[in-house]
Write a protein that holds these residues in place. Structure first.
Motif, mmCIF file in Angstrom:
data_model
loop_
_atom_site.group_PDB
_atom_site.id
_atom_site.type_symbol
_atom_site.label_atom_id
_atom_site.label_comp_id
_atom_site.label_asym_id
_atom_site.label_seq_id
_atom_site.Cartn_x
_atom_site.Cartn_y
_atom_site.Cartn_z
ATOM 1 N N ARG A 305 0.829 -1.204 0.000
ATOM 2 C CA ARG A 305 0.000 0.000 0.000
ATOM 3 C C ARG A 305 0.867 1.259 0.000
ATOM 4 O O ARG A 305 0.586 2.224 -0.728
ATOM 5 N N ALA A 306 1.919 1.234 0.810
ATOM 6 C CA ALA A 306 2.801 2.401 0.885
ATOM 7 C C ALA A 306 3.511 2.627 -0.445
ATOM 8 O O ALA A 306 3.666 3.765 -0.888
ATOM 9 N N ILE A 307 3.936 1.559 -1.074
ATOM 10 C CA ILE A 307 4.624 1.683 -2.358
ATOM 11 C C ILE A 307 3.702 2.292 -3.408
ATOM 12 O O ILE A 307 4.068 3.233 -4.122
ATOM 13 N N PHE A 308 2.490 1.768 -3.494
ATOM 14 C CA PHE A 308 1.580 2.202 -4.553
ATOM 15 C C PHE A 308 0.837 3.503 -4.227
ATOM 16 O O PHE A 308 -0.027 3.926 -4.990
ATOM 17 N N THR A 309 1.177 4.120 -3.101
ATOM 18 C CA THR A 309 0.671 5.471 -2.818
ATOM 19 C C THR A 309 1.833 6.458 -2.716
ATOM 20 O O THR A 309 1.681 7.547 -2.163
ATOM 21 N N SER A 310 2.976 6.075 -3.250
ATOM 22 C CA SER A 310 4.179 6.910 -3.191
ATOM 23 C C SER A 310 4.415 7.561 -4.544
ATOM 24 O O SER A 310 4.646 6.879 -5.542
ATOM 25 N N MET A 311 4.395 8.890 -4.590
ATOM 26 C CA MET A 311 4.623 9.602 -5.834
ATOM 27 C C MET A 311 6.056 9.427 -6.360
ATOM 28 O O MET A 311 6.256 9.312 -7.571
ATOM 29 N N PRO A 312 7.089 9.394 -5.509
ATOM 30 C CA PRO A 312 8.436 9.119 -6.036
ATOM 31 C C PRO A 312 8.517 7.764 -6.747
ATOM 32 O O PRO A 312 9.230 7.624 -7.740
ATOM 33 N N PHE A 313 7.774 6.785 -6.227
ATOM 34 C CA PHE A 313 7.752 5.481 -6.895
ATOM 35 C C PHE A 313 7.156 5.606 -8.297
ATOM 36 O O PHE A 313 7.687 5.050 -9.264
ATOM 37 N N TYR A 314 6.052 6.352 -8.426
ATOM 38 C CA TYR A 314 5.433 6.527 -9.744
ATOM 39 C C TYR A 314 6.329 7.336 -10.672
ATOM 40 O O TYR A 314 6.298 7.156 -11.897
ATOM 41 N N ALA A 315 7.144 8.226 -10.105
ATOM 42 C CA ALA A 315 8.096 8.975 -10.932
ATOM 43 C C ALA A 315 9.074 8.019 -11.610
ATOM 44 O O ALA A 315 9.371 8.146 -12.808
ATOM 45 N N ILE A 316 9.573 7.036 -10.847
ATOM 46 C CA ILE A 316 10.479 6.034 -11.422
ATOM 47 C C ILE A 316 9.730 5.166 -12.430
ATOM 48 O O ILE A 316 10.234 4.883 -13.530
ATOM 49 N N LEU A 317 8.531 4.750 -12.052
ATOM 50 C CA LEU A 317 7.740 3.850 -12.896
ATOM 51 C C LEU A 317 7.491 4.435 -14.277
ATOM 52 O O LEU A 317 7.727 3.785 -15.307
ATOM 53 N N PHE A 318 7.042 5.686 -14.327
ATOM 54 C CA PHE A 318 6.683 6.296 -15.614
ATOM 55 C C PHE A 318 7.915 6.581 -16.468
ATOM 56 O O PHE A 318 7.897 6.364 -17.685
ATOM 57 N N LEU A 319 8.998 7.067 -15.840
ATOM 58 C CA LEU A 319 10.190 7.330 -16.633
ATOM 59 C C LEU A 319 10.815 6.031 -17.124
ATOM 60 O O LEU A 319 11.341 5.969 -18.247
ATOM 61 N N HIS A 320 10.766 5.006 -16.305
ATOM 62 C CA HIS A 320 11.278 3.705 -16.719
ATOM 63 C C HIS A 320 10.520 3.223 -17.971
ATOM 64 O O HIS A 320 11.130 2.722 -18.927
ATOM 65 N N PHE A 321 9.209 3.405 -17.970
ATOM 66 C CA PHE A 321 8.396 3.038 -19.139
ATOM 67 C C PHE A 321 8.777 3.879 -20.353
ATOM 68 O O PHE A 321 9.005 3.348 -21.449
ATOM 69 N N GLY A 322 8.835 5.191 -20.172
ATOM 70 C CA GLY A 322 9.143 6.080 -21.283
ATOM 71 C C GLY A 322 10.520 5.838 -21.862
ATOM 72 O O GLY A 322 10.703 5.836 -23.089
ATOM 73 N N ASN A 323 11.498 5.633 -20.977
ATOM 74 C CA ASN A 323 12.852 5.373 -21.448
ATOM 75 C C ASN A 323 12.910 4.072 -22.242
ATOM 76 O O ASN A 323 13.553 3.993 -23.296
ATOM 77 N N ASN A 324 12.228 3.044 -21.731
ATOM 78 C CA ASN A 324 12.271 1.752 -22.419
ATOM 79 C C ASN A 324 11.529 1.781 -23.748
ATOM 80 O O ASN A 324 11.902 1.058 -24.678
ATOM 81 N N TRP A 325 10.478 2.594 -23.848
ATOM 82 C CA TRP A 325 9.780 2.689 -25.133
ATOM 83 C C TRP A 325 10.753 3.182 -26.218
ATOM 84 O O TRP A 325 10.871 2.578 -27.276
ATOM 85 N N GLY A 326 11.442 4.274 -25.925
ATOM 86 C CA GLY A 326 12.396 4.794 -26.893
ATOM 87 C C GLY A 326 13.562 3.851 -27.107
ATOM 88 O O GLY A 326 13.998 3.633 -28.249
ATOM 89 N N PHE A 327 14.062 3.270 -26.015
ATOM 90 C CA PHE A 327 15.223 2.386 -26.113
ATOM 91 C C PHE A 327 14.905 1.144 -26.931
ATOM 92 O O PHE A 327 15.677 0.753 -27.822
#
Length: 539
Positions: A305-327
């Protein structure tokens, strides 16, 4: 020397009796205090690296480089091999403004090209290129938790060796039928999915905080090293006829992964205190400056619950997705772009497809060392380093991808733009790829597993989208759409990361879940404003 209560002060203690250390500010004069498990002796040592040129953590890092390189070689080998496996279609070659004309001498090059044995259309090829990632997304979280329970050494080693075995049998599967070849690639993804979460656990356990940026960049440079060698060598192997041509790509890189596994078993260990040859000085140095992760004897419950309500976690999640799409778009589709649009032959294609990743590898090493020097000399906040690294890693590809939309049929500019786009992305290892360990060293494997699961979906989505855009129309306009889409995804996700990321260890690192753990958007925006006003003040 005696202290109050009869406790004896010693200069050094047995590394295997070491339990816990604490240190003050950075510097070579800091002291660590360790209580022996077997007595009431209080041991005091200086916090400094071990004497000598080489330490046990360097061995782990070197083996990690080769392990990651081997894993990536098996991931990307199909991008080149498929050009020799599949029969070429009736490519349109004309001089219209939307197609690149074949260069002078193309007829001679074409006569030297390899005619594949499988009749797979573009949809089937996209499916085969994405098959690995269908399996890969299923085992990242599992791999992270398994590494936290059983240790990163076992999980990482077993994952790479099994991937090697499935790779070796891939040619036989292809001859039996496309369905079985798809299954073999799917199985490779399943077994390799544990790689990055397990490696994150090992880094969080073995590498002191001050060295983590440098070592992460070094270990994950294996991605670019493996990609460079695989793409360059695969083009030559396919054209040489060695061991049947394209099958040798799978035999050789799968076999090397199995050989790597033997060395991994004897040279690397889950935790510093398990290493029989580590020096006392290095052990105490590591333990004094790391927050332990990957505990094999006491695994903490995941605070979901703490992980999935953490905005820093979502910051990593979304950039990881975006970076991998281009990569992944560039990784899997560059050989096809160079073949269909720029009309490079197979041997040249392999070398040119590898060149951008050679630039990345060189940039990673230089940038990692530079960041480490800046961090030690000027001491900017770690948050500043993560943000700057993320910006470089994203805006380099954005500018390169935009340039790809305008190079038209200029072969030289196309290669330069690709090198720029892929090369600067090497800063990613000092950016969001290290953020998991910042937020929670204890759950670094789980966090990497979660974000890498979501971020691996572009592995099959990007080839499918590219195939849909370019199907039956290998044109400049179609590829401009592919490159423009990737640039847009980069921009949106890195902006989100810059706003919401932090490097503070989260309270749920100890497994405590709090209802108030979520960070409000308003609070993060205020922090960003404060950061912009005082960029060297951590928050």
């Amino acid at each position: 020397m005696s202290l109050s209560g009869g406790t004896v002060l010693m200069d050094i203690c047995d590394p295997h009796d070491f339990r816990r250390g604490s240190s003050g500010s950075r510097g070579n004069d800091d002291l660590i205090f360790a209580v022996s498990k077997s007595s009431d002796l209080l041991c005091v040592n200086k916090v400094s690296p071990q004497k000598g040129f080489w330490g046990a953590r360097y061995t782990l890092a070197l083996m990690g480089v080769f392990g990651i390189a081997s894993a990536y070689s098996m991931r990307v080998n199909l991008s080149m091999a498929i050009l020799a496996m599949v029969r070429s279609g009736n490519a349109t070659k004309n001089n219209s403004s939307n197609n690149c004309p074949a260069p002078d001498g193309d007829d001679e090059e074409a006569s030297d090209e390899i005619e594949g044995e499988f009749e797979w259309d573009e949809n089937v090829q996209g499916l085969m290129l994405g098959a690995f990632f269908y399996g890969f997304v299923l085992t990242n979280v599992l791999g992270g938790r398994a590494a936290e329970y059983f240790g990163g050494k076992k999980v990482l080693g077993l994952g790479i060796v099994l991937t090697g075995l499935f790779t070796v049998v891939s040619p036989v599967c292809a001859w039996v039928g496309p369905e079985l070849f798809f299954v073999s690639r799917f199985a490779q993804g399943l077994t390799e999915g544990v790689t990055f979460p397990a490696m994150h656990i090992l880094l969080a356990t073995w590498i002191p905080t001050l060295e983590r940026t440098k070592f992460s960049a070094l270990v994950y440079a294996g991605i670019d090293f493996g990609t460079v060698v695989t793409l360059a060598v695969s083009g030559w192997l396919c054209h040489s006829g060695f061991l049947g041509g394209w099958p040798s790509v799978f035999y050789i890189f799968g076999g090397l992964a199995i050989i790597w596994g033997f060395f991994w078993v004897f040279l690397c260990f889950d935790r510093p205190e398990d290493h029989p040859r580590i020096s006392r000085e290095e052990l105490l140095f590591i333990k004094s400056q790391t927050t332990e992760g990957g505990k094999s004897t006491e695994t903490l419950p995941v605070p979901w619950r703490a992980i999935f309500t953490s905005m820093p976690f979502y910051a990593i999640l979304f950039l990881h997705f975006g970076n991998n799409w281009g990569f992944y778009t560039l990784l899997t589709e560059t050989p096809m772009y160079l073949n269909h649009i720029q009309h490079f032959d197979l041997k040249s294609n392999g070398l040119l497809s590898a060149l951008p990743y050679l630039c990345t590898g060189m940039f990673v090493l230089v940038y990692g060392v530079a960041v480490d020097l800046v961090y030690r000399r000027d001491q900017p906040s770690l948050t500043t380093i993560r943000r700057v690294s993320a910006l470089i890693a994203a805006y380099g590809p954005i500018l390169g991808l935009i340039a790809m939309c305008f190079v038209d049929c200029d072969r030289t500019l196309a290669v330069v733009a690709l090198c720029f786009a892929v090369g600067l992305n090497g800063a990613v290892y000092s950016g969001h790829m290290s953020s998991h360990m910042d937020l929670s060293p204890n759950f670094a494997g789980t966090l990497m597993g979660i974000t890498n699961t979501f971020a691996s979906t572009p592995g099959f989505l990007a080839p499918s989208v590219t195939s849909a855009i370019t199907k039956g129309k290998q044109t400049l306009n179609a590829w401009r759409t592919v490159f423009g889409l990737s640039a847009g995804i980069y921009f949106v996700t890195v902006t989100f990361y810059i706003i919401f990321i932090t490097t503070e260890t989260q309270s749920w690192n100890e497994g405590r879940t709090k209802k108030t753990i979520g960070t409000s958007v308003f609070r993060r925006l205020v922090h960003l404003y404060m950061y912009m006003c005082s960029p060297y003040e951590p928050f």
